[in-house]
Structures are given as C-alpha cells and as structure tokens.
Design an enzyme around this catalytic site. Sequence first.
Site, short mmCIF file in Angstrom:
data_model
loop_
_atom_site.label_atom_id
_atom_site.label_comp_id
_atom_site.label_asym_id
_atom_site.label_seq_id
_atom_site.Cartn_x
_atom_site.Cartn_y
_atom_site.Cartn_z
CD GLU A 254 -1.67 2.24 2.01
OE1 GLU A 254 -1.12 3.18 1.39
OE2 GLU A 254 -1.93 2.26 3.21
CB CYS A 293 -1.28 6.64 2.11
SG CYS A 293 -2.52 5.79 3.12
#
Length: 838
Positions: A254, A293
């Site tokens: 990720e 993120c």
Amino acid sequence: MQKTQHYILGQWVDGQGEGTPILDSVTGEHFTNVTTEGIDAPEVLQYGRTKGEALRKMTFQERGNMLKKLAFHLQKHKRSFYEISYRSGCTKIDSWIDIEGGFGNLFANASLRKLFPNQPFDVEGEPIDLSRGGKFMAHHILVPKNGVAVHINAFNFPVWGMLEKCAVNWMAGIPAVVLPAPQSAYLTEAVVKVIIASGILPEGALQLISGTKKDIFDTIESQDVVTFTGSAATGRQLKTHPRLIEESVPFTMEADSLNACILGEDAVPGTPEFNLFIKEVRNEMTVKCGQKCTAIRRIIVPENLVEDVQIALGQALDKVTYGDPRLKEVRMGTLIDKKQVESVKNQVQEIAKTANIIYGDFEGGKAVGADFEKGAFIKPILLREDDPFSNEAAHITEAFGPVSTIMPYKDLNEAIELSRKGKGSLVSSIATNDNKIAAEYTVKAATHHGRILVLNRESAKQSTGHGSPLPNLIHGGPGRAGGGEEMGGKRGIKHYMQRCAIQGSPTTISEITGIYQPNADYKEAEKHPFAYHWEDIKPGMSLQTHNRTLTDTDIINFGNLTWDHFYAHTDITSLEGSIFEQRTAHGYFIISAAAGLFVYPNKGPVAANYGLEEIRFLRPLYHNDTINVRLTCKQKVDRDQKGKELPSGIVKWYVEVFDVNATEEEEKLVAIATILTMVQKKQTTFTEITDAVFEKALNGLTEETQPAWGIMTPQHMVEHLEDSYRIAAGEIQDFEIATPEDKLEMVQETLWNYKPMPKNFNFPFYKEGELFKLKHEDLATAKQKLKEAKAQYENYFQEHPEAITKNAVFGELNKFEWKLLHRKHINHHFDQFGLLEK
C-alpha cells in the site's frame, strides 16, 4: 538516553548500541533513541510460527471476541496514547484518526466472526456436485497459514497502521511481527505494552520490532505473509526481494499515491457540492499535516471554475492555524521531523518547475504556542498546473505534506483522463449532484482507483470523507498505489489463509467441513432435534417425519388465507400451455406444511424461528399428493448473548420435502429450504438451586466457615439472602433504586447471561467496608428465617404471577427475572463460602 523497546520472544528488550535519536516534532527535544541492533530476526519469525499454534486452534468466534475484548481494554488507556501522540506533531483530531480509528478496526473485524463457521477454518462458497449420482463432490476450505504476518508500517499512522492489519491477521488465526517506522515507533511501543500487559492475546500473537530491520526478509518462508505501507519506491525494492520470489511469499503493498478529487461541472459556486469540495480539499491538505496516503494531491476542476476554486481554497486555508497540537485553537500540527520538511520542499520545487505556487511559501512563520524553527513546521502549499496534459510533475511527484495542485479540465472525459494520469491511486472522489456525471466518472475511472467517493448534499452529513479507509472496504489501489488490498471485510481475512479444494463423498466432505452436504448420510436423532440444546446438536443430526396428503381444500384455504390467487392454484381451466397439469399447491403452502410436519410442539431449547436462507421448488405438487420431510442439521453458528434473552446459537436446518408416491420417472425430492432457528445454550455455570441443594448447603454452613472473599461472616451472608427474598416478595420496598436510569436496562440484561456475579460488589444498602448489624440472635435462627423468607417468596409469586417488585440494583423485576437473579445471587454467596459441589 531512553530507548524505544522491542517485544520479542515473550519479553521486552532494548536494542544494542546508541541508535538513532528521535526528536519531538513540535519542540525538537531529543527524548528517545531507536536501534534494532542485536535483534535476531530469524529467531523472532520462528518464535511466532511456533507460538502461533494457539491462535490457529481458536475458532473465529473466539478470535472475534478476543479482538472485541482488546478494543474495549485499549479504550480505557486512550488518554495516555494521546499525550504521546502529540510528540509526533498530531492534533487531537489527527490522533483520534490514528488511535481510535485503530480501535475501530478491532471492533469492526471482531463483528466479522458472525460471518464465519464456529470452527478455526472457513468453508467457502457453495458445494460442487462432480457426479450425476451425487456421491462425489467438492468444496473449498480456507485454513490459517502456518506462518507469521510481517507488517512493515509507515510513520504517519503508528497505531492505526498496526491495528488495521493485525485485526485482520488475528481474525484469520495468524500471529504478527510488526515493524513500525522508527520516527514514531515510540507510540506503537506504548500501545503494544498495554496489549501485552492485558494478557488478552495468546503469547506469540504479537511481536514488535521498533524500527527498520533490513534482514527481516532473509528467512521469510512460503507460509508467511508480508505487508508494506510506505513509499512506492521502497515498496518496489522490497517486492523484488529474492527470498519473496523464491518462496512465493504473498506480498501486499500500500504505497503513496497521487489521489485526485474532481469538481463536477454542475458544482458551481453557491451549490452545496462546491462548498463540500472546498471543505474536503482543505481537510485533506491539513489533517495529519497532509501526511496521509489518502490525501488529495490533485484538485481537478472545470477550467471555468479554476479561479473560483483558487480563491475559495485560499480563503479556507487562511483559517487554518498551525502550531503546538496540544492547543485547542491549533488546526494543523507538524510534519514528523525536519528531514521530512526538507523532503517536502524538494518535492514541491520539482512540481513547481512547471506549476505555479499560488498559496503559501517556505519562509519562516509564526507557530501558535511553539517555535517555528525548532519544530518540523510547514505552511500549507497550493500549486496550479495550467497544462496538466503536457506537464507530468504533478502526476508523478508526491509532496507528502500539506501540499496539493489545482489543474483544469474541459469536459468529463478530460477529468477522467487526468485522474488516470496518476497511474493508480488509493482513492478518488468527485463532488457532484448529477448522478449521471457520478455514474460515468465512477465506471470509467474505477480501473485506476482502489476506492471512489461521490460527495453530494444527500450523503454529506453521514459521509466518512475522501481520506477515510473503512475496515469493511478494501484499502489499496492499482499501479503506483501498490496493486494490493488491505482490510475489505471478510475478503481481507482470506488473504492470510490458504484456500484448498477438497474432493470426496458428501458424507466425507460433511465430516471435514462440519457442514452437512446434500446426499450425505444422515445421523438419525434419538429424540426430536428441537429437543436438544445448541451444544448437543451436531451437523447431520436428522429426523424423518410422518406423511401428509395435500387436499384440494388445503390449497383453496391457503389461497383464501394469504390472498394468493395465482391461476395455477385457483383456475384449473387456464392450465393449458403452462407447466402445470392439475390444481397446484402453493410453494409456500408446501413449506408451511413441511414446517407443520417437523416442528416440535413442546416448549424446549428452540427459542424462535430466525429466518429462511434459501428455498427452491423443484417441481409442482398437486392436490392429493402426499409428502414427508427430512429435517437435518446443516450448520451451527455461534451468537453473542445480548439483551433480555438467554444465551443461544443459530442452527441452520436443511429441509427436504419428498413426494412419497412419486413414480420412477419423477424425482422424489420436490422442494428444499434452509431454515434458521435460535436455540438456547446449556446453562452450565450455575448450580440449579433445588430445595435439596439449598438444604444441603445450609446444613454445611457453620460459624467457623470462612469466606473465599469479602468480609461477611456466615450469619451476615444468610441474613443478606433473607433480605433479598423479602425484597422480591414485596415485604421490603421502602428504598430507591440506586442504578442510574440510563444504565438500568444494561444492568438488567446481565441477569440473562450465564456469567457469575462480580466478587466484592458493594450492595447499595451497606456501607463500603463495613458489616451491617445482625438482626437474629444466632446462625441457626438466621437459617430458619431464610427458609421462611424463601417459602414466602415462592408462595407470593405463585399467587401473584404477574407481580413486579423492585431491587435496589436491577430495578423493577418480574417473576422470571427474580428467578434469574436468585440463581446467580445464591450461587455467588454459596460459592463464597464453598457450599456447592462442583
């Protein structure tokens, strides 16, 4: 100088050497060091694999309840975590996302236990018949891998990053080795210390290496799973590690991504969607100081609205105060450290080679309650890229801070193309009240984004926002975002399990899966299956019913009762050209008639019909056809006790309806269904207090009998029980209920579970730490008065079965609730003095 510790091999240890200094992000104070020197990574991994057997043996229900218990426990300590989190530059809101968001992942994954069978492994999908005769079949099972989950986490979410991953692997039955980024590992360490001290997890389920351990992959094995959260560049390097390739180790990445938020052409200034858009972009730029993120990095707007967006965003950012995150008036804290400040500056300068900085700068500033130069402070930066199709920097460079870039589009197709130029992101969003625009954008852009949020006035109040990954949705994205998935509800748990296709006879597959398969051998029940408690019912336990003939009158009456007058049931002159030959029984009448054949009429452990999962009518039945039913336990599903109902589980019953007089050409099986019943569990915690048990216990009580806990003497205990009976019978009611009204229902619900009363609970009538004054001359007299009070109580409710009397703790109780209370209460005090045989 203090060091951030590691929890490995069942103990807390320091790394060797001085290590790397870690500074307070706000004040610049040096308060801890991080070093992983001296950590034997292969030994840590093997310890987890070996100790992981305890976790693998637990059922999904046990693992889920473990997570639930852990989440409640961590909530009690959350205040101390907030204090530590401020050191990383996080405001209270920032910390809430990280800390309580992490706890939320535990709760959410704990609830998934309801979707799994009551065993350590899962049975996936539907059975597959591999033979016409029905005696060779297949199924799929998922079992916990025999390795460890190695989680390499980023600095921006030291709590959430650990718990959102660990919650999933613990539910799957896999232990974890967590490696938080060194910059904020001290907060992860604090949470892990509370987790380990709680004793809730089995030993080995969690190990912590606080910081980077470069050789962690060197002895990774095929049964292990690796997850990585961080930069795309670092992720690509790890993904190609020779050991991962040699052992075919599952690797989930990720990575940072250039997430985009699109302003719909309909969302002009003055509309709710325009305001939502501005608010969402500002929040995503400034929450966690932009260190998310999922933060919005690219702001894609219609070319005629660029100026409006630029002005509105500038005004919104003007209201953002930055400084010491401990202060209420501060909206934005700091970056994680000075090194990150320099990194963001360099990244902004790269984007600014073609784009213009239209808001903010890198000059020194005034931080509220803090020294701008000592802390890792940075002001919000907004850029504008007027030629986003020719200039690539804003699409390939991420400034991991409060930085975003506005870019224009001419039409929706251009907006979609710009969103794709990020080459894969974790999330995109679009602000529009036009569902046609929303639909077209979503379908065409979905190839390049892991999640898409549509912002509009309808969902605004309840929306979780652009940047909030949720436990029941996948968190991940294609391309640059890493190509992996985290979380995602049940599918996330399966990532840590091995899928295996199994083949065999239905009887064998039933024994393997613990779920009855059609055509497997039946296990004839010795008595009616509905007469058994949940624990005693086994998959395959079966009952064959007697016969029933369906009459013409039955069909007519059912139609009149239900108002279902479909022509096949009522108009036999209209059957030409249909699949029906005669007056046809309603499908739901067949199922109702089947229930009438298999339902057990007497009161027993079956508490209620819980629902119907599937139903199929395989061919018509006509008047004068005769049926019987085979009722078979298909599967058992555990269920938490809640509310005012006795503990119970769910049993799924496989119902087969047969045509008794079917010809050789006809199939005997005419209908199947899966029905669910709520079945009470056995009560094994308490001794049932019969008259004989009561008498024997009192006879065994003497003046010399000592309590296992508390300060009561034998006579105090007996007189206390006497009072409880007299209160129940209404003799003593001149008191107020001590439990607050808003807590009363929750307290009353505890009467229905099978959990013992807590020891040393202080009854409201008595002063804490003091014995009440005795009213009888000796223990013998007190015993006699207790027996009399008990008899009077029983007589009272026999004569007044609808009576309700109050209790100081549990409020107003009826006859049955008093029965539950006395069972718990007498067991509690008789156990206190060792009077009950175990």
